[in-house]
Design a protein around this motif. Structure first.
Motif, PDB file in Angstrom:
ATOM      1  N   LEU A 198       0.860  -1.181   0.000  1.00 32.30           N
ATOM      2  CA  LEU A 198       0.000   0.000   0.000  1.00 32.30           C
ATOM      3  C   LEU A 198       0.896   1.230   0.000  1.00 32.30           C
ATOM      4  N   PRO A 199       0.533   2.270  -0.748  1.00 33.37           N
ATOM      5  CA  PRO A 199       1.369   3.472  -0.768  1.00 33.37           C
ATOM      6  C   PRO A 199       1.481   4.106   0.605  1.00 33.37           C
ATOM      7  N   ASN A 200       2.612   4.725   0.855  1.00 35.52           N
ATOM      8  CA  ASN A 200       2.772   5.502   2.071  1.00 35.52           C
ATOM      9  C   ASN A 200       1.903   6.747   2.015  1.00 35.52           C
ATOM     10  N   SER A 201       1.472   7.214   3.165  1.00 30.20           N
ATOM     11  CA  SER A 201       0.747   8.479   3.234  1.00 30.20           C
ATOM     12  C   SER A 201       1.682   9.599   2.768  1.00 30.20           C
ATOM     13  N   ARG A 202       1.158  10.457   1.914  1.00 35.37           N
ATOM     14  CA  ARG A 202       2.006  11.534   1.408  1.00 35.37           C
ATOM     15  C   ARG A 202       1.160  12.560   0.682  1.00 35.37           C
ATOM     16  N   THR A 203       1.745  13.718   0.451  1.00 33.11           N
ATOM     17  CA  THR A 203       1.140  14.730  -0.401  1.00 33.11           C
ATOM     18  C   THR A 203       1.908  14.737  -1.714  1.00 33.11           C
ATOM     19  N   GLU A 204       1.193  14.589  -2.831  1.00 35.91           N
ATOM     20  CA  GLU A 204       1.825  14.517  -4.142  1.00 35.91           C
ATOM     21  C   GLU A 204       2.213  15.909  -4.632  1.00 35.91           C
ATOM     22  N   SER A 205       3.058  15.946  -5.641  1.00 41.13           N
ATOM     23  CA  SER A 205       3.515  17.223  -6.193  1.00 41.13           C
ATOM     24  C   SER A 205       2.381  18.035  -6.800  1.00 41.13           C
ATOM     25  N   ASP A 206       1.296  17.369  -7.223  1.00 37.06           N
ATOM     26  CA  ASP A 206       0.165  18.093  -7.801  1.00 37.06           C
ATOM     27  C   ASP A 206      -0.829  18.564  -6.732  1.00 37.06           C
ATOM     28  N   GLY A 207      -0.505  18.314  -5.458  1.00 34.74           N
ATOM     29  CA  GLY A 207      -1.371  18.743  -4.371  1.00 34.74           C
ATOM     30  C   GLY A 207      -2.356  17.697  -3.887  1.00 34.74           C
ATOM     31  N   SER A 208      -2.463  16.568  -4.589  1.00 33.88           N
ATOM     32  CA  SER A 208      -3.348  15.499  -4.122  1.00 33.88           C
ATOM     33  C   SER A 208      -2.739  14.822  -2.897  1.00 33.88           C
ATOM     34  N   ALA A 209      -3.581  14.147  -2.128  1.00 34.19           N
ATOM     35  CA  ALA A 209      -3.126  13.512  -0.885  1.00 34.19           C
ATOM     36  C   ALA A 209      -3.408  12.027  -0.925  1.00 34.19           C
ATOM     37  N   VAL A 210      -2.391  11.222  -0.650  1.00 33.09           N
ATOM     38  CA  VAL A 210      -2.564   9.788  -0.461  1.00 33.09           C
ATOM     39  C   VAL A 210      -2.722   9.549   1.032  1.00 33.09           C
ATOM     40  N   ILE A 211      -3.833   8.924   1.412  1.00 28.34           N
ATOM     41  CA  ILE A 211      -4.131   8.702   2.828  1.00 28.34           C
ATOM     42  C   ILE A 211      -4.480   7.244   3.064  1.00 28.34           C
ATOM     43  N   ARG A 212      -4.288   6.813   4.308  1.00 25.20           N
ATOM     44  CA  ARG A 212      -4.714   5.488   4.736  1.00 25.20           C
ATOM     45  C   ARG A 212      -5.916   5.642   5.656  1.00 25.20           C
ATOM     46  N   VAL A 213      -6.970   4.902   5.354  1.00 22.82           N
ATOM     47  CA  VAL A 213      -8.217   4.961   6.120  1.00 22.82           C
ATOM     48  C   VAL A 213      -8.500   3.576   6.677  1.00 22.82           C
ATOM     49  N   LEU A 214      -8.754   3.501   7.972  1.00 27.76           N
ATOM     50  CA  LEU A 214      -9.050   2.245   8.651  1.00 27.76           C
ATOM     51  C   LEU A 214     -10.466   2.295   9.202  1.00 27.76           C
ATOM     52  N   SER A 215     -11.275   1.270   8.922  1.00 29.53           N
ATOM     53  CA  SER A 215     -12.600   1.141   9.519  1.00 29.53           C
ATOM     54  C   SER A 215     -12.597  -0.097  10.391  1.00 29.53           C
TER      55      SER A 215
ATOM     56  N   THR B  93     -19.120  12.461  12.238  1.00 29.19           N
ATOM     57  CA  THR B  93     -18.744  13.098  10.981  1.00 29.19           C
ATOM     58  C   THR B  93     -17.690  14.176  11.220  1.00 29.19           C
ATOM     59  N   ALA B  94     -16.931  14.467  10.173  1.00 26.41           N
ATOM     60  CA  ALA B  94     -15.922  15.518  10.243  1.00 26.41           C
ATOM     61  C   ALA B  94     -15.577  15.974   8.835  1.00 26.41           C
ATOM     62  N   VAL B  95     -14.970  17.139   8.751  1.00 20.85           N
ATOM     63  CA  VAL B  95     -14.328  17.620   7.534  1.00 20.85           C
ATOM     64  C   VAL B  95     -12.874  17.913   7.885  1.00 20.85           C
ATOM     65  N   VAL B  96     -11.960  17.320   7.134  1.00 22.77           N
ATOM     66  CA  VAL B  96     -10.533  17.482   7.400  1.00 22.77           C
ATOM     67  C   VAL B  96      -9.811  17.871   6.116  1.00 22.77           C
ATOM     68  N   ARG B  97      -8.597  18.367   6.290  1.00 24.98           N
ATOM     69  CA  ARG B  97      -7.697  18.649   5.167  1.00 24.98           C
ATOM     70  C   ARG B  97      -6.407  17.865   5.368  1.00 24.98           C
ATOM     71  N   PHE B  98      -5.773  17.513   4.267  1.00 22.40           N
ATOM     72  CA  PHE B  98      -4.453  16.893   4.297  1.00 22.40           C
ATOM     73  C   PHE B  98      -3.504  17.728   3.440  1.00 22.40           C
ATOM     74  N   GLY B  99      -2.321  17.982   3.975  1.00 20.77           N
ATOM     75  CA  GLY B  99      -1.367  18.785   3.232  1.00 20.77           C
ATOM     76  C   GLY B  99      -1.458  20.258   3.569  1.00 20.77           C
ATOM     77  N   GLY B 100      -1.943  20.573   4.772  1.00 23.77           N
ATOM     78  CA  GLY B 100      -1.981  21.970   5.195  1.00 23.77           C
ATOM     79  C   GLY B 100      -3.272  22.664   4.829  1.00 23.77           C
ATOM     80  N   ALA B 101      -3.282  23.967   5.065  1.00 22.06           N
ATOM     81  CA  ALA B 101      -4.506  24.756   4.893  1.00 22.06           C
ATOM     82  C   ALA B 101      -5.010  24.774   3.462  1.00 22.06           C
ATOM     83  N   GLN B 102      -4.129  24.546   2.501  1.00 21.85           N
ATOM     84  CA  GLN B 102      -4.528  24.549   1.093  1.00 21.85           C
ATOM     85  C   GLN B 102      -4.705  23.138   0.535  1.00 21.85           C
ATOM     86  N   GLY B 103      -4.588  22.134   1.396  1.00 26.57           N
ATOM     87  CA  GLY B 103      -4.713  20.758   0.933  1.00 26.57           C
ATOM     88  C   GLY B 103      -6.149  20.388   0.636  1.00 26.57           C
ATOM     89  N   PRO B 104      -6.355  19.221   0.024  1.00 28.85           N
ATOM     90  CA  PRO B 104      -7.720  18.794  -0.329  1.00 28.85           C
ATOM     91  C   PRO B 104      -8.579  18.571   0.912  1.00 28.85           C
TER      92      PRO B 104
END
Length: 256
Positions: A9-26, A118-129
């Motif tokens: 599985l990819p590591n969590s990271r912010t891509e150069s285009d600003g997209s975010a790869v995240i890991r979600v566990l349920s 419920t929540a709304v979050v950002r990844f990659g700082g204030a300008q992240g998705p």
């Protein structure tokens, strides 16, 4: 992908285009009635950015119990628990929290109270998705479960209507994929296991895995990189932790 090795599985990271790869566990944790130590170890081994919990502690000192679990797994509490009738959200420090809301669903006399965390979050700082997040635990009663599935979709649409383009849902659906509520949800959202199966499929039970009743679902536009029950986890700890198996997904959330 058909193997559950963590390195696949990819590591969590912010891509150069600003997209975010995240890991979600349920994960349904059965009110922490089993081994909290094993539970925290399982969660920590999955290295999640978000944990969507079902059956969090709801009664005596539930906040303290949930805080201890979060701390042991190197996470923090986002929302939920007793105030959402069981569903809860935890996150890593990578997430920037915009808002949270605990939602109680209509009570059917004689049945358990249900709710959404419920929540709304950002990844990659204030300008992240921005990402909407919902943890749910649907009813054992089929008609109530179907109605709750509709309320869940309404909640996702309300989050998106507020200007949040993407959302992820995790939950114990109490139904297999061929059930009408599961099918209703999978018609509106992407069933992450079906989109990119990885690891093992069945989530119930740890001692006899024979059915998939837990799922992670995502709105259109989120890329599913892999989803399933990790097979790198210690089997004894899985059996000691709770009566469900965890579902782990790697997702790419598009740039804002």
């Amino acid at each position: 992908m058909d193997s559950g090795s963590l390195t696949e599985l990819p590591n969590s990271r912010t891509e150069s285009d600003g997209s975010a790869v995240i890991r979600v566990l349920s994960y349904n944790i059965r009110s922490m009635r089993d081994s909290p130590v094993a539970l925290a170890r399982v969660m920590k081994a999955c290295a999640p950015d978000l944990v969507l919990i079902q059956e969090a502690p709801r009664f005596f000192r539930w906040r303290k119990q949930l805080a201890r679990l979060a701390r042991a797994a190197d996470l923090v509490i986002l929302s939920g628990g007793g105030s959402a009738a069981g569903p809860a959200l935890l996150c890593s420090l990578r997430a920037t929290v915009e808002r949270t809301e605990d939602v109680l669903l209509p009570l059917t006399p004689g049945l358990h109270r249900r709710g959404f965390a419920t929540a709304v979050v950002r990844f990659g700082g204030a300008q992240g998705p921005r990402l909407g997040v919902v943890s749910c635990h649907l009813s054992l009663q089929k008609d109530e479960r179907y109605a709750q599935g509709g309320l869940l979709l309404d909640r996702v649409e309300a989050i998106r209507a507020s200007g949040v383009p993407h959302a992820v849902v995790g939950g114990d659906l109490n139904e297999r994929p061929d059930g009408r509520t599961f099918r209703r949800l999978a018609k509106a959202l992407d069933d992450c296991w079906a989109a990119a199966p990885w690891g093992r499929e069945y989530t119930s039970t740890p001692t006899d895995p024979h059915q998939r009743i837990d799922a992670i679902l995502a709105t259109e536009g989120i890329e599913v990189l892999g989803c399933g029950v990790p097979d790198f986890l210690d089997e004894d700890e899985l059996r000691a932790a709770t009566d469900h198996l965890p579902v782990l997904a790697a997702l790419r959330v598009p740039a804002a």
